[in-house]
Design an enzyme around this catalytic site. Structure first.
Site, short mmCIF file in Angstrom:
data_model
loop_
_atom_site.label_atom_id
_atom_site.label_comp_id
_atom_site.label_asym_id
_atom_site.label_seq_id
_atom_site.Cartn_x
_atom_site.Cartn_y
_atom_site.Cartn_z
N GLU A 49 0.83 -1.22 0.00
CA GLU A 49 0.00 0.00 0.00
C GLU A 49 0.86 1.26 0.00
OE1 GLU A 49 -3.59 2.18 2.55
OE2 GLU A 49 -2.86 0.20 3.15
N LYS B 236 -2.46 -2.00 -3.28
CA LYS B 236 -3.51 -1.12 -2.75
C LYS B 236 -3.05 0.33 -2.94
CE LYS B 236 -6.22 -0.18 1.41
NZ LYS B 236 -6.23 -0.26 2.87
#
Length: 359
Positions: free
Chosen positions: A174, A216
């Site tokens: 992420e 992500k």
């Protein structure tokens, strides 16, 4: 399942990953807002309500948990990870220790948590987790992010991912480029490209199996204070273009973070991205949007009121005026999936809690 199978299941079509990894401090603010004491028992009841919903089976592929929740036992006597698996989802765990000041930088941040991570991952695997999450953040200004920030966070993300895969778990990578600032969409595109390029360079150096990962990222957006208006169509085009350019084809799927967008904005943008997505490898999912929902002719966005009333609301705790609540908030409810609502039952009090923090 091996890590490649787990990753594929996490990005299954029509499902999303539920982020239920709020810290105790964040949970205290949410429960306090509806006059509920933030005890361990109440936090458990809140989350157990979500994980017991029928919508879990058809809409949620994975659940990111906080350390406390991973260790808890449900009222039915089974562990929370077992409850999640019983309802067709994969339990995961947030493992980073937060973004800290990057030494020698201009107030930039680097995510910490690598110390002792191997031992923690071994324990988390035994507790039932099968994927993990680590978030890095990057600010945009005329001078930021610096090469130091980009390289430091990419290195940490790669080391984290390698350790997670060593533990036979899937790492969610992420790298979040923040919306804060007055930059335009072109600047976000340029910075996000640099960030992704460096991340995948480091992941390669650390021999991370990309087929056993999930990305992500942020969408390509103008800064929150940008005066230039950007259409949903341009956001979708720029986002997809950036991902095609910088994300290797081995990555099985992408789970967008909302990154400060409202539920309405995130849903509109995600819908627009999926409309023009011509690359099957990118199974784009966000929050908990279900492909099985019908589409509203006016807004062309997923809605499903019958599921709202049937799958999530516990009949014993429904307010008498639930229909009035929905009608009074129709513009809001039509954009969010029914799983975003939960009812919390504490003793004889019946209080409504809005799940604010899904992925």
């Amino acid at each position: 399942m091996n890590i490649e199978d787990i990753a594929k299941k996490m990005v299954a079509k029509g499902r999303g990953i539920l982020a239920a990894d709020e810290s105790t401090g964040t949970m205290e603010k949410r429960l306090k807002s509806v006059n509920v004491e933030c005890t361990e028992k109440n936090r458990l009841h809140f989350r157990e309500t979500l994980f017991s919903s029928e919508s879990m089976k058809s809409c949620i592929s994975g659940v990111i948990l906080f350390d406390e929740t991973l260790r808890q036992t449900s009222d039915s006597g089974i562990s929370i990870p077992e409850l999640i698996k019983k309802n067709g989802s994969i339990p995961g765990i947030k493992v980073d220790k937060g973004a800290k000041l990057l030494a020698g930088s201009n107030n930039e941040k680097v995510t910490e948590g690598l110390d002792g991570l191997r031992e923690r991952m071994e324990e988390y695997y035994k507790l039932g987790a099968r994927f993990a999450k680590w978030r890095a953040v990057y600010s945009i200004s005329s001078e930021l992010p610096s090469k130091q920030c980009i390289k430091s966070n990419a290195h940490s993300l790669a080391r984290y991912a390698a350790i997670v895969q060593e533990a036979k778990m899937v790492p969610i990578v992420e790298p979040e480029v923040l919306m804060d600032g007055d930059h335009n969409i072109e600047k976000c595109y340029e910075v996000t490209s640099r960030v992704l390029e460096e991340c995948y360079k480091e992941l390669s150096i650390h021999n991370v199996n990309l087929k056993g990962t999930v990305l992500k990222p942020n969408m390509i957006l103008p800064g929150s204070n940008c005066k230039e208006k950007t259409s949903t169509e341009v956001i979708a085009k720029k986002t997809l273009e950036c991902l095609k350019k910088n994300v290797p084809s081995e990555v099985p799927g992408i789970a967008f973070l909302s990154g400060g967008q409202s539920e309405v904005e995130a849903t509109k943008n995600l819908n627009a991205i999926n409309k023009i997505n011509d690359k099957p490898i990118l199974l784009l999912v966000n929050k908990n949007i279900s492909s099985k929902c019908k589409y509203d002719d006016k807004h062309d966005l997923p809605i499903n009121f019958s599921e709202l009333k049937k799958n999530v609301l516990d009949k014993e705790t429904i307010y008498d005026n639930i229909n009035d609540i929905i009608e009074q908030n129709i513009e809001y409810f039509q954009y969010i999936h029914p799983f975003c609502l939960a009812y919390f039952h504490q003793h004889k009090q019946k209080q409504m809690i809005h799940l604010l923090g899904v992925l």
